[in-house]
Motif scaffolding. Structure first.
Motif, PDB file in Angstrom:
ATOM      1  N   HIS A 452       0.818  -1.217   0.000  1.00  0.00           N
ATOM      2  CA  HIS A 452       0.000   0.000   0.000  1.00  0.00           C
ATOM      3  C   HIS A 452       0.855   1.272   0.000  1.00  0.00           C
ATOM      4  N   ASP A 453       2.202   1.119  -0.244  1.00  0.00           N
ATOM      5  CA  ASP A 453       3.085   2.297  -0.267  1.00  0.00           C
ATOM      6  C   ASP A 453       2.988   3.089   1.036  1.00  0.00           C
ATOM      7  N   ASN A 454       2.866   2.358   2.159  1.00  0.00           N
ATOM      8  CA  ASN A 454       2.789   2.986   3.486  1.00  0.00           C
ATOM      9  C   ASN A 454       1.683   4.032   3.556  1.00  0.00           C
ATOM     10  N   SER A 455       0.545   3.713   2.935  1.00  0.00           N
ATOM     11  CA  SER A 455      -0.572   4.661   2.923  1.00  0.00           C
ATOM     12  C   SER A 455      -1.354   4.642   4.236  1.00  0.00           C
ATOM     13  N   PHE A 456      -1.007   3.749   5.157  1.00  0.00           N
ATOM     14  CA  PHE A 456      -1.652   3.751   6.467  1.00  0.00           C
ATOM     15  C   PHE A 456      -0.603   3.466   7.547  1.00  0.00           C
ATOM     16  N   ASP A 457      -0.919   3.874   8.767  1.00  0.00           N
ATOM     17  CA  ASP A 457      -0.011   3.691   9.908  1.00  0.00           C
ATOM     18  C   ASP A 457      -0.486   2.535  10.785  1.00  0.00           C
ATOM     19  N   ALA A 483      -9.702  -5.190   8.630  1.00  0.00           N
ATOM     20  CA  ALA A 483      -9.608  -3.742   8.845  1.00  0.00           C
ATOM     21  C   ALA A 483      -9.059  -3.032   7.616  1.00  0.00           C
ATOM     22  N   ILE A 484      -8.112  -3.677   6.920  1.00  0.00           N
ATOM     23  CA  ILE A 484      -7.530  -3.070   5.728  1.00  0.00           C
ATOM     24  C   ILE A 484      -8.525  -3.097   4.568  1.00  0.00           C
ATOM     25  N   ASP A 485      -9.089  -4.293   4.300  1.00  0.00           N
ATOM     26  CA  ASP A 485      -9.937  -4.475   3.120  1.00  0.00           C
ATOM     27  C   ASP A 485     -11.248  -3.702   3.212  1.00  0.00           C
ATOM     28  N   HIS A 486     -11.873  -3.709   4.403  1.00  0.00           N
ATOM     29  CA  HIS A 486     -13.212  -3.145   4.528  1.00  0.00           C
ATOM     30  C   HIS A 486     -13.246  -1.810   5.278  1.00  0.00           C
ATOM     31  N   GLY A 487     -12.074  -1.346   5.719  1.00  0.00           N
ATOM     32  CA  GLY A 487     -12.041  -0.074   6.430  1.00  0.00           C
ATOM     33  C   GLY A 487     -11.064   0.902   5.847  1.00  0.00           C
ATOM     34  N   ILE A 488      -9.769   0.542   5.891  1.00  0.00           N
ATOM     35  CA  ILE A 488      -8.710   1.468   5.479  1.00  0.00           C
ATOM     36  C   ILE A 488      -8.722   1.719   3.978  1.00  0.00           C
ATOM     37  N   ASP A 489      -8.863   0.633   3.174  1.00  0.00           N
ATOM     38  CA  ASP A 489      -8.788   0.773   1.710  1.00  0.00           C
ATOM     39  C   ASP A 489      -9.890   1.659   1.144  1.00  0.00           C
ATOM     40  N   LEU A 490     -10.984   1.833   1.883  1.00  0.00           N
ATOM     41  CA  LEU A 490     -12.105   2.606   1.370  1.00  0.00           C
ATOM     42  C   LEU A 490     -12.038   4.087   1.764  1.00  0.00           C
ATOM     43  N   LEU A 491     -10.991   4.475   2.526  1.00  0.00           N
ATOM     44  CA  LEU A 491     -10.861   5.868   2.949  1.00  0.00           C
ATOM     45  C   LEU A 491     -10.408   6.750   1.792  1.00  0.00           C
ATOM     46  N   VAL A 523     -14.001   3.320   7.273  1.00  0.00           N
ATOM     47  CA  VAL A 523     -15.335   3.827   6.958  1.00  0.00           C
ATOM     48  C   VAL A 523     -16.398   3.311   7.908  1.00  0.00           C
ATOM     49  N   GLY A 524     -16.066   2.273   8.720  1.00  0.00           N
ATOM     50  CA  GLY A 524     -17.024   1.772   9.679  1.00  0.00           C
ATOM     51  C   GLY A 524     -18.183   1.017   9.040  1.00  0.00           C
ATOM     52  N   MET A 525     -19.151   0.633   9.874  1.00  0.00           N
ATOM     53  CA  MET A 525     -20.320  -0.129   9.414  1.00  0.00           C
ATOM     54  C   MET A 525     -21.572   0.426  10.070  1.00  0.00           C
ATOM     55  N   ASP A 526     -22.718   0.246   9.369  1.00  0.00           N
ATOM     56  CA  ASP A 526     -23.968   0.618  10.008  1.00  0.00           C
ATOM     57  C   ASP A 526     -24.355  -0.447  11.036  1.00  0.00           C
ATOM     58  N   LYS A 527     -25.410  -0.183  11.792  1.00  0.00           N
ATOM     59  CA  LYS A 527     -25.790  -1.062  12.907  1.00  0.00           C
ATOM     60  C   LYS A 527     -26.146  -2.459  12.438  1.00  0.00           C
ATOM     61  N   GLU A 528     -26.904  -2.550  11.347  1.00  0.00           N
ATOM     62  CA  GLU A 528     -27.330  -3.874  10.848  1.00  0.00           C
ATOM     63  C   GLU A 528     -26.138  -4.699  10.366  1.00  0.00           C
ATOM     64  N   THR A 529     -25.211  -4.065   9.639  1.00  0.00           N
ATOM     65  CA  THR A 529     -24.028  -4.776   9.149  1.00  0.00           C
ATOM     66  C   THR A 529     -23.165  -5.256  10.310  1.00  0.00           C
ATOM     67  N   ALA A 530     -23.015  -4.415  11.341  1.00  0.00           N
ATOM     68  CA  ALA A 530     -22.220  -4.802  12.503  1.00  0.00           C
ATOM     69  C   ALA A 530     -22.848  -5.982  13.239  1.00  0.00           C
ATOM     70  N   GLN A 531     -24.197  -5.985  13.324  1.00  0.00           N
ATOM     71  CA  GLN A 531     -24.882  -7.086  14.011  1.00  0.00           C
ATOM     72  C   GLN A 531     -24.719  -8.403  13.263  1.00  0.00           C
ATOM     73  N   ASN A 532     -24.668  -8.345  11.915  1.00  0.00           N
ATOM     74  CA  ASN A 532     -24.541  -9.563  11.106  1.00  0.00           C
ATOM     75  C   ASN A 532     -23.098  -9.904  10.775  1.00  0.00           C
ATOM     76  N   PHE A 533     -22.149  -9.146  11.364  1.00  0.00           N
ATOM     77  CA  PHE A 533     -20.745  -9.303  10.973  1.00  0.00           C
ATOM     78  C   PHE A 533     -20.208 -10.691  11.277  1.00  0.00           C
ATOM     79  N   LEU A 534     -20.658 -11.309  12.361  1.00  0.00           N
ATOM     80  CA  LEU A 534     -20.132 -12.609  12.774  1.00  0.00           C
ATOM     81  C   LEU A 534     -21.106 -13.740  12.477  1.00  0.00           C
ATOM     82  N   THR A 535     -22.126 -13.486  11.643  1.00  0.00           N
ATOM     83  CA  THR A 535     -23.112 -14.508  11.311  1.00  0.00           C
ATOM     84  C   THR A 535     -22.907 -14.984   9.884  1.00  0.00           C
ATOM     85  N   VAL A 536     -23.693 -15.991   9.508  1.00  0.00           N
ATOM     86  CA  VAL A 536     -23.570 -16.552   8.161  1.00  0.00           C
ATOM     87  C   VAL A 536     -24.023 -15.559   7.099  1.00  0.00           C
ATOM     88  N   GLN A 537     -24.748 -14.489   7.498  1.00  0.00           N
ATOM     89  CA  GLN A 537     -25.155 -13.492   6.516  1.00  0.00           C
ATOM     90  C   GLN A 537     -23.989 -12.621   6.076  1.00  0.00           C
TER      91      GLN A 537
END
Length: 585
Positions: A452-457, A483-491, A523-537
């Motif tokens: 990532h060319d040191n684009s994050f710390d 954290a990289i794929d779904h958070g940092i890379d989308l900043l 970028v974080g997640m909305d409430k519904e996505t966070a609730q389903n984060f550890l489920t089969v959905q």
């Protein structure tokens, strides 16, 4: 009529009580024991089918992952301009051509076998080409092979499997050569037995399996029947005739001429796996239960007859206790016990009943002792799903580029790093020290920062007292990858920061816990996505697998906690018992 009634009235009370109890008690007991047996039989079948279904799903997932890796390798070679240039160049001399093949072409193809031991051969067949080792060959050599016509007409990856010759090959037309008017076919020969072992290796005892390709051709078959059970073996033709027109409940067929069948279709290869199991062999484990029920029934009747010598009230009171306990057993409570010190006939009946429920419980435990290892298999399967192909493919790409630009020092470093990564897998062990787990995660983050060319710390704050504690292998890497794929890379508006902290805590009972948090300012997640984060959905399975492994190893009370705020970031917390790491684990 009066005479019959009189004779009944003249019967002694003791004998009358025996007759009444036998008539009114014998039938309910029979119904109870038959019901208990039927329930146990259904439980046995349901759990056995679930076990088979879990195994077959894991086998298909493993094979799909391997096939996708080889497809990626095929894509890389097929669309590689350097290789196409070597094959299509108009050389002035044979020496010049040989020099290019040896210095550029051979290393790139040979490195595939180095990083992937299951590959037997990688060859590019080219029209009117020279024969060189196993990497280049004239296309005339394969014109009589079954896959030639199909591969020569399409640049799409095609897999060809033959059970009789035990071959598994990938073939396709090279698009880069085709654009130059040259017919070239990319050929990858994968070890058949190694690939199919994912299906056959996990097959349970007294089961059979058949794998069909997308055209309905049998490409693999196996079974685990031994001794006298071989008569239950089905050949491929017989199995296919049984399931033809069968009624399926999702992917399960409960009773097809005495067999239970489970199927699973691969979305990657189009292959369908069928696993069958004779119902008689599953229910054979319940034979001892039937004998025990009959013995317990005889004891119950004998005890009831002996108990009839006592007064009606005394007998009724204790029989009611027995009846209430039987009702609990009928509802599935085999812990029902009647406390009594009586040593008469009814006391013996009560003790026999207690012994019966204990024996039923023990028999159930014995029947499912073999299922206890299922959790360990599931844990290993979940660990297997944490795909190491990221580093393998990254190292392969670096190595190929280094060879292409004749950077031998970079190639050597890459190969050394590859060897280090293989060692970091902990020789297949599930337990290591937290210090080792942290080191593995830091190595992963170092590669990601370079990519990532040191684009994050990265901020790491770990207490020294948690370093010698034991930890499950590969629980941090999937979280920072997420954290990289779904958070940092989308900043787009700020520089990403990943923070890893670990410290010792004490729970309400005074037990010491290791508390680890992985945070990002993504970028974080909305409430519904966070609730389903550890489920089969959830779309990804990295964090979910970590959560499942922690629950399986430490217990249901230990799991991942997810906190996320849209546009601010996500924090995942792990807590597990603080135990000193033992190198013998």
């Amino acid at each position: 009529m009066k005479k019959i009634k009189q004779k009944i009235n003249d019967i002694r009370l003791q004998n009358k009580l025996v007759i009444i109890y036998v008539v009114t008690g014998l039938i309910p007991l029979i119904v109870l024991f038959v019901f208990a047996y039927c329930q146990m039989r259904n439980i046995l079948m349901d759990r056995d089918l679930k076990s088979i279904k879990g195994t077959i799903e894991q086998s298909v997932t493993t094979v799909d992952g391997q096939i996708e890796v080889y497809d990626n390798l095929s894509n890389y070679i097929t669309f590689n301009d350097t290789l196409s240039g070597v094959l299509s160049y108009d050389y002035k001399s044979t020496y010049e051509m040989y020099n290019q093949i040896v210095t550029t072409f051979d290393p790139m193809l040979s490195s595939l076998k180095y990083f992937h031991n299951d590959i037997n051969r990688v060859t590019i067949y080219v029209d009117k080409a020279i024969k060189h080792d196993t990497t280049i060959a004239p296309i005339e050599e394969i014109k009589d092979r079954p896959f030639y016509n199909s591969a020569a007409e399409s640049t799409k990856i095609q897999w060809f499997v033959d059970e009789d010759s035990r071959t598994l090959v990938s073939a396709r037309k090279m698009s880069t050569l085709d654009q130059l008017g040259i017919l070239g076919i990319m050929y990858i020969d994968v070890d058949y037995d190694s690939m199919m072992s994912s299906f056959t290796g996990g097959l349970e005892q007294n089961c059979g399996m058949v794998v069909l390709d997308a055209d309905g051709k049998v490409i693999c078959s196996s079974d685990t029947f031994e001794n006298n059970n071989t008569r239950y073996r089905l050949n491929s033709k017989k199995l296919l005739s049984l399931i033809d027109g069968a009624e399926w409940d999702n992917d399960t067929c409960g009773n097809t001429e005495g067999y239970s069948v489970v199927k699973k279709e691969s979305s990657v290869t189009g292959w369908t796996v069928y696993v069958y199991e004779p119902r008689k062999l599953v229910l054979r484990s319940a034979n001892s239960m039937i004998t025990m029920i009959v013995v317990a029934f005889v004891v119950a009747v004998a005890g009831a007859a002996a108990a009839s010598i006592f007064t009606t009230g005394f007998i009724t009171r204790r029989i009611n206790k027995l009846k209430n306990s039987m009702a609990k057993v009928e509802n599935g409570d085999f812990d029902a016990v009647i406390n009594t010190q009586d040593k008469d006939e009814i006391g013996d009946l009560i003790h026999s009943f207690n012994s019966m429920t204990t024996q039923i419980k023990n028999l159930i435990t014995q029947v499912y002792e073999g299922r206890i290892s299922q959790k360990e298999s599931e844990m290993r399967a979940l660990r297997a799903q944490i795909n190491p192909h990221f580093l393998y493919n990254s190292l392969s790409l670096i190595n190929w580029k280094a060879i292409e630009y004749e950077q031998e020092d970079i190639s050597e470093i890459t190969l050394a790093l590859s060897n280090y990564y293989r060692t970091s897998l902990n020789k297949g062990k599930n337990i290591l020290s937290f210090e080792q787990e942290l080191s593995n995660m830091q190595s992963y983050l170092k590669i990601q920062q370079i990519m990532h060319d040191n684009s994050f710390d990265v901020v790491i704050n770990v207490s020294e007292e948690v370093m010698p504690c034991e930890s499950l292998n590969l629980i941090l890497q999937p979280l920072v990858e997420n954290a990289i794929d779904h958070g940092i890379d989308l900043l787009t508006d700020r520089k990403g920061v990943i923070t890893v902290e670990a410290k010792m805590q004490t729970d309400e009972e005074g037990k010491k816990l290791v508390c680890v948090t992985v945070s990002d300012n993504g970028v974080g997640m909305d409430k519904e996505t966070a609730q389903n984060f550890l489920t089969v959905q959830s779309k990804g399975y990295g964090a979910r697998n970590v959560n499942d492994r922690i629950r399986l190893y430490y217990g249901e009370s230990y799991h991942l906690e997810v906190q996320s705020i849209p546009d601010e970031g996500t924090t995942i917390t792990i807590k597990f018992p603080a135990k000193p790491y033992n190198t013998k684990n």
